[in-house]
Design a protein around this motif. Sequence first.
Motif, mmCIF file in Angstrom:
data_model
loop_
_atom_site.group_PDB
_atom_site.id
_atom_site.type_symbol
_atom_site.label_atom_id
_atom_site.label_comp_id
_atom_site.label_asym_id
_atom_site.label_seq_id
_atom_site.Cartn_x
_atom_site.Cartn_y
_atom_site.Cartn_z
ATOM 1 N N ALA A 153 0.687 -1.412 0.044
ATOM 2 C CA ALA A 153 0.075 0.004 -0.162
ATOM 3 C C ALA A 153 0.770 1.246 0.000
ATOM 4 O O ALA A 153 2.061 1.208 0.648
ATOM 5 N N GLU A 154 0.326 2.306 -0.457
ATOM 6 C CA GLU A 154 0.957 3.550 -0.638
ATOM 7 C C GLU A 154 -0.013 4.479 0.412
ATOM 8 O O GLU A 154 0.791 5.367 0.749
ATOM 9 N N ILE A 155 -1.067 4.302 0.492
ATOM 10 C CA ILE A 155 -2.011 5.196 1.345
ATOM 11 C C ILE A 155 -2.747 3.986 2.150
ATOM 12 O O ILE A 155 -3.183 2.960 1.772
ATOM 13 N N VAL A 206 1.946 1.638 8.802
ATOM 14 C CA VAL A 206 1.909 2.870 7.986
ATOM 15 C C VAL A 206 3.456 3.030 7.877
ATOM 16 O O VAL A 206 4.004 4.071 6.928
ATOM 17 N N GLU A 207 4.320 2.271 8.171
ATOM 18 C CA GLU A 207 5.768 2.689 8.019
ATOM 19 C C GLU A 207 5.983 2.534 6.482
ATOM 20 O O GLU A 207 5.859 1.791 5.808
ATOM 21 N N GLY A 208 6.764 3.766 6.106
ATOM 22 C CA GLY A 208 7.256 3.731 4.637
ATOM 23 C C GLY A 208 5.873 3.964 3.685
ATOM 24 O O GLY A 208 6.396 4.026 2.308
ATOM 25 N N LYS A 209 5.080 4.524 4.113
ATOM 26 C CA LYS A 209 3.837 4.980 3.385
ATOM 27 C C LYS A 209 3.905 6.296 2.934
ATOM 28 O O LYS A 209 4.416 7.123 3.534
ATOM 29 N N MET A 215 -4.421 8.266 17.158
ATOM 30 C CA MET A 215 -3.472 7.800 16.175
ATOM 31 C C MET A 215 -2.079 8.819 16.485
ATOM 32 O O MET A 215 -0.979 8.235 16.177
ATOM 33 N N THR A 216 -2.331 9.934 16.353
ATOM 34 C CA THR A 216 -1.241 10.916 16.405
ATOM 35 C C THR A 216 -0.449 10.814 17.476
ATOM 36 O O THR A 216 0.976 10.802 17.521
ATOM 37 N N GLU A 217 -0.871 10.396 18.704
ATOM 38 C CA GLU A 217 -0.181 9.975 19.944
ATOM 39 C C GLU A 217 0.728 8.848 19.621
ATOM 40 O O GLU A 217 1.740 8.930 20.277
ATOM 41 N N GLU A 218 -0.044 7.890 19.330
ATOM 42 C CA GLU A 218 0.775 6.509 18.954
ATOM 43 C C GLU A 218 1.876 6.620 17.809
ATOM 44 O O GLU A 218 2.896 5.850 17.896
ATOM 45 N N LEU A 219 1.673 7.719 16.804
ATOM 46 C CA LEU A 219 2.529 7.700 15.742
ATOM 47 C C LEU A 219 3.553 8.928 15.791
ATOM 48 O O LEU A 219 4.181 9.533 14.959
ATOM 49 N N CYS A 249 6.400 9.845 13.742
ATOM 50 C CA CYS A 249 6.332 9.364 12.361
ATOM 51 C C CYS A 249 6.084 10.409 11.514
ATOM 52 O O CYS A 249 5.238 11.134 11.600
ATOM 53 N N THR A 250 6.786 10.266 10.230
ATOM 54 C CA THR A 250 6.571 11.660 9.379
ATOM 55 C C THR A 250 5.605 11.573 7.951
ATOM 56 O O THR A 250 5.394 12.384 7.296
ATOM 57 N N VAL A 251 4.878 10.387 8.371
ATOM 58 C CA VAL A 251 3.733 10.094 7.270
ATOM 59 C C VAL A 251 2.675 11.050 7.508
ATOM 60 O O VAL A 251 2.260 10.960 8.739
ATOM 61 N N PRO A 252 2.291 11.835 6.573
ATOM 62 C CA PRO A 252 1.337 12.980 6.901
ATOM 63 C C PRO A 252 -0.002 12.071 7.145
ATOM 64 O O PRO A 252 -0.466 11.166 6.566
ATOM 65 N N ILE A 253 -0.872 12.719 8.005
ATOM 66 C CA ILE A 253 -2.011 12.176 8.308
ATOM 67 C C ILE A 253 -3.377 12.997 8.012
ATOM 68 O O ILE A 253 -3.317 14.259 8.371
#
Length: 362
Positions: A259-261, A307-310, A327-331, A334-338
């Motif tokens: 997956a990319e998204i 979501v790693e690398g997506k 999710m924001t707290e858990e991630l 992480c640099t993947v935009p939400i």
Amino acid sequence: MATKPIEKDTHAFVTGNEVVAWAALAADAQIMYGYPITPQNEIMHYWTRLAPKYDRKFLQTEDELSAGFTTCGGVLTGTRSFTATAGPGTILMQEPITMAEMMRIPIVVVVQQRGGPSTATVIYSQQEARMCCYGGNGEGFRVVYSSSSHQDLYDFTIKAFNTAWKYRFPTIVLGDGYQAKMREAVTMYDPASRGISMVETEQFLGAPGLPGTDREPHFHKNTYNTEEELLEVVNKLKEDYDAVRAEIEEHECEYIDDAEIVIVGHGVVSRAVKEAVKLLRKEGYKAGYFRPITLRPFPGTALRKAVEGKKDIVVVESALGQLKQFMTEELYGCTVPITGYFKPGKGVSSAEIVEKVKSMTK
């Protein structure tokens, strides 16, 4: 009088509230304490119709605050007890739930979410997720299962009793007004036929034997006189909770590897998310699906891995970002935009989600 409410697999086409009542019976719940509030009313109605046939009990209390505390009282006697509520009732239920956290009382609460703030609508929302996970004072040492279907309501209502009594944390089954009222197919079963043994209950108060001589004494305190004493107790609660959270956390995902998204949703919205991912895949979009089943404890490790690398994460919910906040707290880090797609108090269709993803890729 039948010995068991469900003696073999039974296929039914019923409402979600009816499913909860049958599941509680199958889990050998002995009494429901409750107060009417839409959209959970029919849980009480069905329970009161069914309970006398199986020598079970019901007590209508004067409000939801009383329903929560009487449920605690029932559990302290060693009785498998539960309650159900929604909306403003969930707010009132927070005081007994936090008392149950402090005193390790394994109560079970079913919440059929409705729209807020205040009285708002009696229909539907996912706006009680944050309150069910962290409502009340304290740190939110509880378990919250987010159901997406009638089968989930049946399965997790049974499971909630075992989780509560095994780990001694209050356990919530989170549904919603749509699930409560709509009809769909469900397979009801006797837990024993699926190899599920119900965890034995324990009499906390009034247990036989002389405390300190015949058995260990039980101490059930809800208030503490010093800051240091409270600090010690809360840290012990956290230690116990963290020790078992990996056993409790649940999630499901599909199409994640390439997956990319990644599209994330919980509860009934996750059904639309799953369908949207399938539709996007057919059109060549590399979309993946992630659903947290436990909102508390949240399956953060699994989400981070998914979501790693997506390229993108889309979170869909019938609230203004309560799931996104988890999710924001858990991630963190992480640099993947939400990106959020929020419709508080309103349903979400798979077609809407597809259009949202397509608009992001233009």
